[in-house]
Enzyme design. Structure first.
Site, PDB file in Angstrom:
ATOM      1  N   GLY A 144       0.848  -1.196   0.000  1.00 30.65           N
ATOM      2  CA  GLY A 144       0.000   0.000   0.000  1.00 30.65           C
ATOM      3  C   GLY A 144       0.879   1.240   0.000  1.00 30.65           C
ATOM      4  N   TYR A 193       9.621   3.198   2.640  1.00 23.22           N
ATOM      5  CA  TYR A 193      10.445   2.080   3.108  1.00 23.22           C
ATOM      6  C   TYR A 193      11.930   2.398   2.987  1.00 23.22           C
ATOM      7  CZ  TYR A 193       6.172  -0.671   3.313  1.00 23.22           C
ATOM      8  OH  TYR A 193       4.926  -1.146   3.639  1.00 23.22           O
ATOM      9  N   HIS A 204       8.259   4.710   7.505  1.00 25.31           N
ATOM     10  CA  HIS A 204       8.372   3.441   8.237  1.00 25.31           C
ATOM     11  C   HIS A 204       9.736   3.280   8.928  1.00 25.31           C
ATOM     12  CE1 HIS A 204       4.495   2.398   6.809  1.00 25.31           C
ATOM     13  NE2 HIS A 204       4.853   2.138   5.568  1.00 25.31           N
TER      14      HIS A 204
HETATM   15  C1  LIG Z   1      -4.973  -5.908   6.798  1.00 24.81           C
HETATM   16  C2  LIG Z   1      -4.118  -5.071   5.893  1.00 24.81           C
HETATM   17  C3  LIG Z   1      -2.826  -4.780   6.293  1.00 24.81           C
HETATM   18  C4  LIG Z   1      -2.000  -4.018   5.452  1.00 24.81           C
HETATM   19  N1  LIG Z   1      -0.720  -3.770   5.822  1.00 24.81           N
HETATM   20  C5  LIG Z   1       0.117  -3.091   5.012  1.00 24.81           C
HETATM   21  C6  LIG Z   1       1.479  -2.878   5.367  1.00 24.81           C
HETATM   22  O1  LIG Z   1       1.961  -3.300   6.401  1.00 24.81           O
HETATM   23  N2  LIG Z   1       2.257  -2.178   4.495  1.00 24.81           N
HETATM   24  C7  LIG Z   1       1.778  -1.688   3.308  1.00 24.81           C
HETATM   25  O2  LIG Z   1       2.557  -1.072   2.562  1.00 24.81           O
HETATM   26  N3  LIG Z   1       0.491  -1.906   2.941  1.00 24.81           N
HETATM   27  C8  LIG Z   1      -0.348  -2.586   3.757  1.00 24.81           C
HETATM   28  N4  LIG Z   1      -1.655  -2.839   3.354  1.00 24.81           N
HETATM   29  C9  LIG Z   1      -2.079  -2.431   2.016  1.00 24.81           C
HETATM   30  C10 LIG Z   1      -1.972  -3.607   1.045  1.00 24.81           C
HETATM   31  O3  LIG Z   1      -0.662  -4.125   1.027  1.00 24.81           O
HETATM   32  C11 LIG Z   1      -2.344  -3.153  -0.365  1.00 24.81           C
HETATM   33  O4  LIG Z   1      -3.693  -2.739  -0.342  1.00 24.81           O
HETATM   34  C12 LIG Z   1      -2.191  -4.249  -1.391  1.00 24.81           C
HETATM   35  O5  LIG Z   1      -0.862  -4.718  -1.437  1.00 24.81           O
HETATM   36  C13 LIG Z   1      -2.559  -3.757  -2.785  1.00 24.81           C
HETATM   37  O6  LIG Z   1      -2.459  -4.820  -3.689  1.00 24.81           O
HETATM   38  P1  LIG Z   1      -3.782  -5.451  -4.355  1.00 24.81           P
HETATM   39  O7  LIG Z   1      -3.398  -6.570  -5.211  1.00 24.81           O
HETATM   40  O8  LIG Z   1      -4.802  -5.717  -3.278  1.00 24.81           O
HETATM   41  O9  LIG Z   1      -4.225  -4.203  -5.219  1.00 24.81           O
HETATM   42  P2  LIG Z   1      -5.671  -3.853  -5.840  1.00 24.81           P
HETATM   43  O10 LIG Z   1      -6.254  -2.757  -5.023  1.00 24.81           O
HETATM   44  O11 LIG Z   1      -6.488  -5.087  -6.033  1.00 24.81           O
HETATM   45  O12 LIG Z   1      -5.261  -3.327  -7.264  1.00 24.81           O
HETATM   46  C14 LIG Z   1      -4.722  -2.038  -7.461  1.00 24.81           C
HETATM   47  C15 LIG Z   1      -5.168  -1.559  -8.821  1.00 24.81           C
HETATM   48  O13 LIG Z   1      -4.564  -2.368  -9.835  1.00 24.81           O
HETATM   49  C16 LIG Z   1      -5.533  -2.609 -10.837  1.00 24.81           C
HETATM   50  N5  LIG Z   1      -5.183  -3.772 -11.654  1.00 24.81           N
HETATM   51  C17 LIG Z   1      -5.539  -5.076 -11.474  1.00 24.81           C
HETATM   52  N6  LIG Z   1      -5.042  -5.826 -12.461  1.00 24.81           N
HETATM   53  C18 LIG Z   1      -4.332  -5.005 -13.277  1.00 24.81           C
HETATM   54  C19 LIG Z   1      -3.588  -5.192 -14.471  1.00 24.81           C
HETATM   55  N7  LIG Z   1      -3.457  -6.406 -15.027  1.00 24.81           N
HETATM   56  N8  LIG Z   1      -2.967  -4.122 -15.021  1.00 24.81           N
HETATM   57  C20 LIG Z   1      -3.068  -2.894 -14.463  1.00 24.81           C
HETATM   58  N9  LIG Z   1      -3.798  -2.636 -13.348  1.00 24.81           N
HETATM   59  C21 LIG Z   1      -4.418  -3.682 -12.757  1.00 24.81           C
HETATM   60  C22 LIG Z   1      -6.836  -2.754 -10.057  1.00 24.81           C
HETATM   61  O14 LIG Z   1      -7.955  -2.569 -10.893  1.00 24.81           O
HETATM   62  C23 LIG Z   1      -6.687  -1.645  -9.040  1.00 24.81           C
HETATM   63  O15 LIG Z   1      -7.139  -0.416  -9.551  1.00 24.81           O
HETATM   64  C24 LIG Z   1      -2.492  -3.561   4.204  1.00 24.81           C
HETATM   65  C25 LIG Z   1      -3.823  -3.855   3.822  1.00 24.81           C
HETATM   66  C26 LIG Z   1      -4.617  -4.607   4.666  1.00 24.81           C
HETATM   67  C27 LIG Z   1      -6.039  -4.929   4.235  1.00 24.81           C
END
Ligand SMILES: Cc1cc2nc3c(=O)[nH]c(=O)nc-3n(C[C@H](O)[C@H](O)[C@H](O)COP(=O)(O)OP(=O)(O)OC[C@H]3O[C@@H](n4cnc5c(N)ncnc54)[C@H](O)[C@@H]3O)c2cc1C
Length: 214
Positions: free
Chosen positions: A147, A153, A159
């Site tokens: 995220g 980082y 962080h």
């Molecule tokens: C419980 C929890 C704890 C967390 N802790 C941390 C942490 O410690 N550190 C940190 O940095 N983050 C943290 N996060 C955030 C989390 O890491 C990110 O939300 C996550 O990694 C995003 O990846 P995703 O695959 O879910 O992205 P998504 O939100 O699913 O995708 C991002 C975007 O990419 C698009 N996409 C999908 N496929 C393609 C494609 N083929 N080409 C182009 N675009 C595309 C999607 O449509 C969307 O718009 C945390 C989240 C949660 C829920």
């Protein structure tokens, strides 16, 4: 050569799932046999406990790790775990594909580690740790989405530490400990806040990364 990808994202349209598809396509093109443990689709239970065994030992004091050892020696693991162990033993390369959650593995993947990399099977007993680990001679890598942006980082960033520092537990304390040679992690930073162009370049970079290492 066989690859096992353990995938821990619920949404098939997520960016993490796009990384999974990229790895599958790239490695299949290179004639790797690719097996996927899609933990959410499989409804993998992350909770370790007595239910992992078809029968527990007669020890007076129940202790999970010792029951794992006993189950390994007596073929007493339930099918859910046996299937994962078999996939792992067959694979020359292991990939953990996941979104970073709380600086670590999502619970469903941590549960896979706890239940599948069991005492007696992955370490201990006939196997040592690190260079004497069960999976010595095999490679592993992590493909991760975050995220936070990369600037967070750094030692000076929000962080206050690098992702290498944060990932040491998994790199060295889990996969390295059971013997895998660790390749550098592939990180796609801040995918939700990135432009579509940046996200597409992450997928291209991941493809190049895989072509370089395999
Ligand atoms: C419980 C929890 C704890 C967390 N802790 C941390 C942490 O410690 N550190 C940190 O940095 N983050 C943290 N996060 C955030 C989390 O890491 C990110 O939300 C996550 O990694 C995003 O990846 P995703 O695959 O879910 O992205 P998504 O939100 O699913 O995708 C991002 C975007 O990419 C698009 N996409 C999908 N496929 C393609 C494609 N083929 N080409 C182009 N675009 C595309 C999607 O449509 C969307 O718009 C945390 C989240 C949660 C829920």
């Amino acid at each position: 050569m066989k690859v096992l990808i353990v995938h821990a994202h619920e949404n098939p349209d997520s960016f993490s799932s796009a990384l999974l598809k990229t790895a599958q396509a790239t490695l299949i093109e290179k004639n790797y046999e690719v097996n996927v443990s899609n933990l959410y689709t499989q409804k993998f239970n992350p909770i370790a406990g007595k239910h992992d065994f078809t029968k527990v030992s007669e020890a007076k004091h129940y202790k999970y790790a010792l029951e794992q050892f006993h189950a390994h020696q007596n073929d007493l693991f339930i099918n859910e775990i046996k299937i994962e162990k078999d996939k792992l033993v067959e694979a020359d390369v292991l990939i953990f594909n996941f979104p970073l959650w709380w600086f670590g593995l999502p619970a469903i993947l941590k549960g896979w580690v706890d239940r599948v990399l069991s005492y007696g099977f992955a370490y201990g007993g006939d196997y040592g740790i690190y260079e004497k680990g069960r999976f010595q001679g095999k490679k592993a890598l992590m493909s991760i989405t975050t995220g936070s942006p990369s600037a967070f980082y750094t030692k000076e960033g929000v962080h206050g530490r690098t992702l290498d520092d944060i990932l040491r537990n998994t790199q060295e304390g889990i996969l390295g400990l059971v013997g895998y040679e660790m390749l550098p992690p592939f990180i796609a930073y801040a995918v939700s806040r990135s432009t579509d162009e940046v996200r597409k370049s992450y997928l291209e970079n991941y493809k190049n990364y895989l072509n370089e290492y395999f």
